[in-house]
Design an enzyme around this catalytic site. Structure first.
Site, PDB file in Angstrom:
ATOM      1  N   GLU A 151       0.786  -1.231   0.000  1.00 13.83           N
ATOM      2  CA  GLU A 151       0.000   0.000   0.000  1.00 13.83           C
ATOM      3  C   GLU A 151       0.827   1.296   0.000  1.00 13.83           C
ATOM      4  O   GLU A 151       0.824   2.052   0.983  1.00 13.83           O
ATOM      5  CB  GLU A 151      -0.964   0.017   1.191  1.00 13.83           C
ATOM      6  N   GLU A 195      -5.565  -8.615   0.642  1.00 13.31           N
ATOM      7  CA  GLU A 195      -6.228  -8.304   1.916  1.00 13.31           C
ATOM      8  C   GLU A 195      -7.692  -8.040   1.658  1.00 13.31           C
ATOM      9  O   GLU A 195      -8.041  -7.321   0.716  1.00 13.31           O
ATOM     10  CB  GLU A 195      -5.662  -7.047   2.593  1.00 13.31           C
TER      11      GLU A 195
END
Ligand code: FCB
Length: 440
Positions: A166, A345
């Site tokens: 991320e 995720e």
């Protein structure tokens, strides 16, 4: 009844990150990381907690692997604490730290669980931050050297390598809003960091490929779908702008080889200098892309709709909207020429309680996962090449600025006793994996 059957080699798994679970923050020669420094600074973490002990996974990894086996996960996504291996970020290797990951990987392989490794899940060695962190281009080279150390040691057993988790959160939360370590609030720094993360990603991929051509290299991006609030042209345009501003800032350089126009609009005079050769480095071919998906933004020309009437919200205040996952997967699939996708995720935080029967009944998490699995299956039928799915998270853990107040685990952790209890969602997930299908 509808049955959704998944491909036989679909990689079902769960994910964690080093700082969120390991604890042992200063043991066996580990160096300080920016998250150690940040959580030790009063006022930074909601419940004033730290990751000093967390789930004590550093000492309990064997027990955790036994739980992974009980659920029947085929893959386990985890990250390396850079400062555990290189306490100063570069230079002298801490063999005890490296040995820990070696043992972890050995135990996973012995249990027939595919290790899915992330090199950087936010815990930069503090020593590198002291030299400017990601604002300093030298950090990109330190990252490449660290990558080489890791792939030399683990590349014979670990196939899946992720450079960064991320980059957008590192950029915006770490360096613009300051809600995450290192707690910087400076747009100039933030956009410089964003570019250097991309450069480091490129150097990392080069290091992986040159050290061990057998491994698969990828990156993990978190993508929030941007849906227009209505069908009005104004709202549609606003949603498009919202998507471009956040998500294409990383998708475009990696998969198109240039920054989007929106990045220049967003950064303005803070747009970082791009050196010759950077874009080619950043846009190297990847073997897979990992997508983290939690929710969407509902956007109108007047801004985001904070509370969508009739929608369910998780403890994070995130709307539950599984169909947005399918739309997002289709969108990126048509906008970019992507390698195979892994959902790296997806999950939800709810206020779980231990019942009188000693179990944790978490129907809302179970349903959240079920709906997202189904939408992924539908996206696959639409033609999106999704190869696997890692639930966030294996264990309840330290949820960054929120401390221990948000529980995402398939497994409950009692932080007083370190006792683990597989929740109903974990038992249900075990059945999904065993049968490789979902029905509703
Ligand atoms: C993601 C992070 C992960 C976890 C989840 C809830 O942004 O990658 O570590 O905190 O959110």
């Amino acid at each position: 009844m509808t049955i959704y059957e998944f491909p036989h080699n679909f990689l079902w798994g769960a994910a964690t990150a080093s700082y969120q679970i390991e604890g042992a923050w200063d043991e066996d020669g580990k160096g300080e990381s920016i998250w150690d420094r940040f959580s030790h600074t009063p006022g930074k973490i909601e419940d004033s907690s730290t990751g000093d002990v967390a789930c004590d996974h550093y000492h309990r990894y064997e027990e955790d692997i036994a739980l992974i086996r009980r659920i029947g996960l085929k893959a386990y996504r985890f990250s390396i604490g850079w400062a555990r291996v290189l306490p100063q970020g570069r230079g002298k290797i801490n063999l005890k730290g490296l040995d820990f990951y070696d043992r972890l990987v050995d135990s996973l392989c012995a249990a027939n669980i595919e290790p899915f490794l992330t090199l950087y899940h936010w815990d930069l060695p503090q020593a590198l931050q002291d030299e400017g962190g990601w604002e300093n281009r030298d950090t990109c080279h330190a990252f490449a050297d660290y990558t080489t150390v890791m792939v030399k040691r683990l590349g014979d057993r670990v196939k899946y390598w992720t450079t960064f988790n991320e980059p957008s959160v590192i950029t915006y939360d770490g360096n613009l809003s300051g809600e995450h370590a290192p707690g910087i609030q400076d747009p100039r720094v933030a956009f410089q960091v964003a570019h250097h993360l991309m450069v480091a990603h490129g150097l990392g991929v080069q290091a992986l490929r040159s050290t061990n051509p057998q491994v698969e290299a990828g990156i993990v991006l978190n993508l929030w779908m941007a849906d227009p609030a209505t069908n009005s042209p104004e709202d549609i345009a606003a949603a498009e702008t919202a998507w471009n501003r956040s998500e294409t800032l990383f998708l475009d350089p990696i998969f198109k080889g240039h920054y989007p126009h929106a990045a220049y609009e967003l950064a303005g005079e803070n747009m970082p200098a791009v050196k010759d050769g950077d874009m080619t480095l950043i846009a190297q071919k990847l073997d897979y892309v990992g997508i983290n998906f939690y929710s969407r933004n509902l956007v109108s020309a007047n801004g985001n709709i904070d509370i969508v009437p009739g929608s369910e919200y998780t403890e994070m205040g995130w709307e539950v909207c599984a169909p947005a996952l399918r739309r997002m997967l289709n969108k990126i699939n048509s906008d970019y020429d992507l390698p195979p996708i892994y959902i790296t995720e997806n999950g939800s935080a709810f206020k779980d309680e231990v019942s009188a029967d000693g179990k944790v009944h978490d129907p809302r998490r179970l349903d959240y996962l079920k709906q997202h699995f189904i939408q992924t299956h539908l996206a696959m039928q639409d033609g999106v090449d999704v190869r696997g799915y890692m639930v966030w998270s294996l264990l309840d853990n330290f949820e960054w600025g929120h401390g221990y107040s948000k529980r995402f685990g398939l497994i409950r952790v009692d932080y007083d006793t370190q006792q683990r209890t597989i929740k109903d969602s974990g038992e249900w997930y075990a059945e999904v994996i065993r049968t490789n299908q979902i029905y509703e």
